[in-house]
Design an enzyme around this catalytic site. Sequence first.
Site, PDB file in Angstrom:
ATOM      1  N   HIS A  66      32.295  59.967  14.805  1.00 55.53           N
ATOM      2  CA  HIS A  66      31.856  58.585  15.072  1.00 55.53           C
ATOM      3  C   HIS A  66      32.692  57.593  14.261  1.00 55.53           C
ATOM      4  CE1 HIS A  66      28.374  59.740  17.376  1.00 55.53           C
ATOM      5  NE2 HIS A  66      27.859  60.431  16.382  1.00 55.53           N
ATOM      6  N   ASP A 123      45.823  60.144  12.135  1.00 51.37           N
ATOM      7  CA  ASP A 123      44.818  61.187  12.354  1.00 51.37           C
ATOM      8  C   ASP A 123      43.752  61.126  11.257  1.00 51.37           C
ATOM      9  OD1 ASP A 123      45.684  62.566  10.110  1.00 51.37           O
ATOM     10  OD2 ASP A 123      47.003  63.879  11.243  1.00 51.37           O
ATOM     11  N   LYS A 141      36.964  66.475   5.314  1.00 52.70           N
ATOM     12  CA  LYS A 141      35.667  65.801   5.513  1.00 52.70           C
ATOM     13  C   LYS A 141      34.602  66.363   4.574  1.00 52.70           C
ATOM     14  CE  LYS A 141      32.804  66.387   9.014  1.00 52.70           C
ATOM     15  NZ  LYS A 141      32.213  66.447  10.339  1.00 52.70           N
TER      16      LYS A 141
END
Length: 242
Positions: free
Chosen positions: A162, A178, A142
Amino acid sequence: MSTTIGPTLHLMRVYDKLIEMYGEPKNEPDNDPLGGLVATILSQHTSDINSGRAYQQLIDTFPTWEAVRDAPTYLVAEAIRSGGLANIKAPRIQDVLQTLTDQQQAQGGKQTLSEYFYDELMKRETEEAWRYLQKLPGVGPKTAACVLMFHLNLPAFPLDTHVHRTSQRLGLILPNVDADKAHILFARVLPPEWVYPLHVNLITHGRQICHAQRPECSRCPLYSQCAYVGSVNAQETAIPNG
Ligand code: SF4
């Protein structure tokens, strides 16, 4: 990221509806990936306000990233105290800066760390740059995608909680995919100009309507597109009025 498959009809409908609901956010990259990486590390487990304050204090205290690298760790931790977890983040930031220094030295380069890092990212394809970033200490999928998308406007797709939740509920990714795999799948399928608006709009949708607990399906304009509706008990996704 290097392979473009093209968006499905379903994804196109969801994308268009989100634009209708929340507008088309525009990215304003600063082309400073090293500053962006440090800022992203500072933003972990704290609010934007606190991490922004810590970043400002860090760059006010040290004139260059080389100075941050060479400073005693406790002084770096002191500068970023307002961002929380300073004793973990300070050595992590210094580790990243030292790793980049070692890499450049091994290549015989003499650029500033900012220039070196920018060039290392820009000479790679986006997916390769995303993988390269994850080899730096403490950088996960991320964080790597955030640096590329927010700071260089490259088509990497960060999946926060989110985005992962809403995209799974909407059936954009399968339930068993995932977050790590979804980073790659999304970036391969999306047209590059969709990456930033879709990311921002899915976050907005997750915050405003599609909450983790008790999503407000009864007022959700994406109801007819949603795979989640009907997959859980009827109370949770009640049919909208009108
Ligand atoms: S219908 Fe419900 S679960 Fe589906 S996107 Fe809307 S709020 Fe989320």
